[in-house]
Structures are given as C-alpha cells and as structure tokens.
Design a protein around this motif. Structure first.
Motif, short mmCIF file in Angstrom:
data_model
loop_
_atom_site.label_atom_id
_atom_site.label_comp_id
_atom_site.label_asym_id
_atom_site.label_seq_id
_atom_site.Cartn_x
_atom_site.Cartn_y
_atom_site.Cartn_z
N SER A 115 5.69 -8.79 -0.88
CA SER A 115 4.85 -7.89 -0.17
C SER A 115 5.80 -6.99 0.87
O SER A 115 6.27 -7.79 1.88
CB SER A 115 3.76 -8.39 0.29
OG SER A 115 2.66 -7.86 1.02
N MET A 133 -4.66 -4.59 -5.90
CA MET A 133 -3.71 -4.77 -5.22
C MET A 133 -3.76 -5.54 -4.29
O MET A 133 -2.92 -6.42 -3.78
CB MET A 133 -3.42 -3.24 -4.48
CG MET A 133 -2.48 -3.25 -3.13
SD MET A 133 -0.96 -2.76 -3.97
CE MET A 133 -0.72 -1.26 -4.33
N GLY A 134 -4.80 -6.05 -3.62
CA GLY A 134 -5.14 -6.97 -2.55
C GLY A 134 -4.70 -8.32 -3.23
O GLY A 134 -4.26 -9.19 -2.57
N GLU A 135 -5.30 -8.74 -4.35
CA GLU A 135 -4.81 -9.96 -4.87
C GLU A 135 -3.37 -10.14 -5.14
O GLU A 135 -2.79 -11.27 -4.89
CB GLU A 135 -5.54 -10.22 -6.22
CG GLU A 135 -7.03 -10.32 -6.20
CD GLU A 135 -7.82 -9.12 -6.53
OE1 GLU A 135 -8.67 -9.13 -7.31
OE2 GLU A 135 -7.21 -7.95 -6.03
N ASP A 158 -5.85 4.65 -1.78
CA ASP A 158 -5.86 3.13 -1.27
C ASP A 158 -7.06 2.44 -1.79
O ASP A 158 -7.03 1.14 -2.44
CB ASP A 158 -6.03 3.07 0.35
CG ASP A 158 -4.88 3.32 1.18
OD1 ASP A 158 -3.74 3.60 0.45
OD2 ASP A 158 -5.12 3.43 2.50
N GLU A 167 -6.17 1.80 -5.70
CA GLU A 167 -5.33 0.75 -5.70
C GLU A 167 -5.87 -0.63 -5.63
O GLU A 167 -5.51 -1.52 -6.33
CB GLU A 167 -3.98 1.06 -5.11
CG GLU A 167 -3.35 2.23 -5.87
CD GLU A 167 -2.10 2.77 -5.21
OE1 GLU A 167 -1.22 1.77 -4.37
OE2 GLU A 167 -1.50 3.67 -5.46
N ILE A 168 -6.67 -0.58 -4.55
CA ILE A 168 -7.25 -1.99 -4.38
C ILE A 168 -8.15 -2.44 -5.40
O ILE A 168 -8.19 -3.26 -5.67
CB ILE A 168 -8.03 -1.92 -2.95
CG1 ILE A 168 -7.00 -1.85 -1.82
CG2 ILE A 168 -8.90 -3.04 -2.95
CD1 ILE A 168 -7.62 -1.65 -0.40
N MET A 222 0.84 -1.19 0.03
CA MET A 222 -0.01 0.01 0.01
C MET A 222 0.90 1.35 -0.04
O MET A 222 2.08 1.21 0.27
CB MET A 222 -1.09 -0.06 1.30
CG MET A 222 -2.03 -1.16 1.16
SD MET A 222 -3.08 -1.27 -0.21
CE MET A 222 -4.21 0.08 -0.32
N ILE A 279 -1.01 -8.60 -3.30
CA ILE A 279 -0.05 -8.84 -1.84
C ILE A 279 -0.46 -10.15 -1.53
O ILE A 279 0.44 -11.01 -1.06
CB ILE A 279 -0.72 -7.97 -1.03
CG1 ILE A 279 -0.55 -6.49 -1.60
CG2 ILE A 279 -0.58 -8.00 0.43
CD1 ILE A 279 -1.26 -5.37 -0.42
N ALA A 280 -1.76 -10.71 -1.84
CA ALA A 280 -1.84 -12.12 -1.34
C ALA A 280 -1.03 -13.22 -2.20
O ALA A 280 -0.70 -14.02 -1.64
CB ALA A 280 -3.35 -12.37 -1.58
N SER A 310 4.03 2.03 2.33
CA SER A 310 4.46 1.01 2.99
C SER A 310 5.91 0.69 3.24
O SER A 310 6.29 -0.11 4.14
CB SER A 310 3.64 -0.30 2.63
OG SER A 310 4.16 -0.54 1.23
#
Length: 192
Positions: free
Chosen positions: A111, A152-154, A144, A147-148, A9, A156-157, A12
């Motif tokens: 990440s 972005m969440g996927e 945020d 970008e999500i 993010m 990071i995961a 970060s």
C-alpha cells in the motif's frame, strides 16, 4: 518470482513507484492500461475511463481488470530476466484475491499510504497531466468514492507492507528503491 502489486488512492504515488521499478530494469504491468485500451477500442472519451472500469466490473466481476492483466503478467514473467515484477494499480480486494490465487506465494501487496488532503493529491494530478485525469477536486472526490466502492479500502487494509509518501519525492523514491533491493536480495538468497 516476486510480484509486488501497488495499491493506493489516486495520486498516492503508484505510478512513481512504477517509474522507479522501470529505472531499475524491473518489468511493470499497469492495470490502468487495460482500461485505456478498452476506452480506445470503444472510441470513448478518456474521461469516461472510470465509467468503463465500473461497467467491466459489473458485467465481468470485480476482478475483471486483474483477469485481463493476467496475460500481460505471464508474458512479462516469461520474457524478462528480472526476478521481480510490479503490478501498478490494484483497485479492490477482489483483484487482490485473484492475484493471490493465481500468482501464489510470490505475490506481495504494498500500500502506498499518503496522509495528504485531497487538495495536495489534486495538485499532483495537475502536475502529471495525464489525459484521463480529473480536472477538479470534486471529480477527484468522485473518483475516490468510486474506487472505494470497488473495494479499495479492503485492498489497502490487506496490504503486506505500507510505504509512506508524505515527505519529499527523493525520500519516497529512496524508500521504493529500498523495497525493490530487498526483494531482489531475498530472491537471490532463495536461489542459493
């Protein structure tokens, strides 16, 4: 060649990780430079970088920034002695997929995890004073969310490794140096 891409993010610690890489002589390709260049070409306000990034993804695909970075990546791979290269600023899973397809087994996604409230990340933004940064917590929250929305969440995961950035700057820099040292040692071992 080992290619380490950082995802995380805003505020970060991706840029700080890239600074550590540069200090170790490791070449860095910063994905945000593609957006900054496009902003400049259009004569737009640097604050409009997020809108332009969204537009590029909508018109050219969610992997548009990765595609535009590829020439820079290939050039750095040819012209640098380092067997490690850093990509700073992956923003979505489509970019991860593109890099994995085009860069092969040497690609590693890291990440930068930060378990900090938005206020703490905003404080970091104020300190770094980049021209294209947000000037309020509400704008950071908007970024945020944007970008999500890019995946972005996927991304990071999907990371191969997570590095925490919840302590001191010195401790974080040490962890990043350790990651690079491991990659360099692993590459030397493979070459023997």
């Amino acid at each position: 060649m080992k290619i380490i891409a950082f995802v995380g993010m805003p505020a970060s610690g991706k840029s700080e990780a890239s600074n550590v890489a540069r200090g170790m002589g490791i070449p860095v390709v910063t994905m945000g430079d593609v957006i900054r260049r496009e902003v400049e070409l259009r004569g737009a306000d640097p604050a409009d970088g997020g809108k332009i990034a969204t537009e590029l993804r909508e018109t050219e695909g969610m992997d548009a920034i990765a595609k535009r970075c590829m020439a820079m990546i290939l050039e750095k791979m040819k012209t640098n002695r380092s067997n490690v290269l850093v990509i700073d600023g992956v923003r979505g899973i489509a970019e991860v997929d593109y890099f994995k397809e085009h860069l092969g087994d040497g690609f590693m996604l890291v990440s930068i995890a930060i378990d900090s409230p938005v206020e703490e990340r905003f404080d970091r933004i104020v300190v770094r004073k980049r021209e294209d940064d947000m000037d309020s917590i509400d704008k950071l929250k908007e970024r945020d969310a944007r970008e999500i929305g890019w995946g972005m969440g996927e991304a990071i995961a999907a990371s191969d490794r997570v590095i925490e950035n919840t302590s001191t700057l010195a401790a974080y820099q040490k962890n990043i140096r350790q990651l690079f040292d491991e990659m360099i040692a692993e590459d030397k071992k493979c070459q023997q």
